[in-house]
Design an enzyme around this catalytic site. Sequence first.
Site, short mmCIF file in Angstrom:
data_model
loop_
_atom_site.label_atom_id
_atom_site.label_comp_id
_atom_site.label_asym_id
_atom_site.label_seq_id
_atom_site.Cartn_x
_atom_site.Cartn_y
_atom_site.Cartn_z
CE LYS A 106 10.99 42.65 -45.94
NZ LYS A 106 10.47 43.80 -46.53
NE ARG A 160 6.24 50.05 -45.80
CZ ARG A 160 6.75 48.80 -46.29
NH1 ARG A 160 5.97 47.95 -45.73
NH2 ARG A 160 8.10 48.72 -46.90
CE1 TYR A 174 -4.05 21.15 -23.42
CE2 TYR A 174 -2.91 21.88 -25.47
CZ TYR A 174 -3.00 21.38 -24.08
OH TYR A 174 -1.77 21.51 -23.51
CG MET A 181 3.06 26.47 -27.10
SD MET A 181 3.66 26.94 -25.47
CE MET A 181 2.38 27.86 -25.06
C1 LIG Z 1 10.58 43.83 -48.10
C2 LIG Z 1 10.76 45.02 -48.84
C3 LIG Z 1 11.37 44.33 -50.49
C4 LIG Z 1 11.39 42.86 -50.82
O1 LIG Z 1 9.91 42.58 -51.28
P1 LIG Z 1 9.75 41.19 -51.73
O2 LIG Z 1 8.40 41.32 -52.38
O3 LIG Z 1 9.82 40.09 -50.78
O4 LIG Z 1 10.95 41.12 -52.81
C5 LIG Z 1 11.80 45.33 -51.14
N1 LIG Z 1 11.87 46.69 -50.68
C6 LIG Z 1 11.36 47.12 -49.26
C7 LIG Z 1 11.40 48.37 -48.95
C8 LIG Z 1 11.10 46.14 -48.69
O5 LIG Z 1 10.35 46.61 -47.42
#
Ligand SMILES: *Cc1c(COP(=O)(O)O)cnc(C)c1O
Length: 367
Positions: A38, A135, A264, A313
């Site tokens: 991700k 969550r 700045y 920036m």
């Molecule tokens: C991001 C995430 C992971 C990975 O977590 P790490 O701490 O980066 O290994 C695993 N499961 C879910 C549901 C996540 O959101």
Amino acid sequence: MGNNHVTVLEIDLNSIEFNLNYFKSKLHKDTKILVVVKAFGYGSSAVEVAKFLESKVAYFAVAYLDEGIALRNAGIKTPILVLHPQEANIEQIIKYNLEPNIYSIKLLKAFIKKTTNLGLQKYPIHIKFNTGLNRLGFNQKDISELLSIINNQSALKVTSVFSHIAASEDLNERKFTLQQIYKFNVVSNEFIKHLNNIPFKHMLNTSGIINYAEEAQFDMVRLGIGLFGFGNNNIETSKLKNVLTLKSVISQINVINEGESVGYNRAFTAKSTIKTATIPIGHADGISRQFGNGLGFVFINNKKAPIVGNVCMDMVMVDVTNINCNEGDDVIIYKNQEHLEGLAKAIDTISYELLTAISQRVKRIVK
Ligand SMILES: *Cc1c(COP(=O)(O)O)cnc(C)c1O
């Protein structure tokens, strides 16, 4: 795009493979590995990382639909779990053969409606249980409704059930984590007992693999930050190899006389004559303004050069008074895990945030 390749994030694939094997060595031979890519692969390059690992892991996960589409468009054929899909994404999820995390009755019903209308059979879905993170996910009280819906259709098939730990890196929370694991065992078993097929189970992220491989390994683990060299504690991190190096060059060197200001808001005023170097990376590239005024530092010719004044920036100025350097010399913005962890601590955040903040303007280069 990408600063004409001057400011670059190098991705070391050999280190990724080393780190993958390190985590594999903590697991049973037949435990499947899902790699979480991700947020552009934790700021690296989800596509490059996924291409490299395609034949080495069982699954990939992304947070959002677009991230999954990007992997499919790059030709990745591996199953992809979408961790946080929305009802509005369902059509595209199916079109790109992505596998949704189903976390609510509303999403489940919408997904069944769409897949049934399309005449699909056994489309893979993953059911998430909330065991304490609060969550996303179903709770124990939802199980009977969940079962009555799922067992009355054939368009979807529950491929896996999973949960996520709230504090897997924090051994002070071990009691709470063991309760989460216990809860997951209870709810997943109750659910699976009445299901028409046997899905696989998974619970552990990086720190989970490090701390709870005995208790909660199940059939698969979800490896994220660990792949990129961060074990969420110094000992584990020291066993991992550095994957990401953020680099740039010196654009210009300036001599600042006593009483003159830099940058700045004139945030810095020289108390004596100093020498600064201007670097083509700024807060738009992910270098937080919080690193201004000496909290952040880069490496030039192996020496620390602290940031002078405010982060702009597109640029930062650093103090090179005591460094022998020239315009065009290399600058290392994030050198290795230790450097990045120290910077994260200095501004009260975590490695995850600094990595994922490296903006898409920075060119990614695979080594
Ligand atoms: C991001 C995430 C992971 C990975 O977590 P790490 O701490 O980066 O290994 C695993 N499961 C879910 C549901 C996540 O959101």
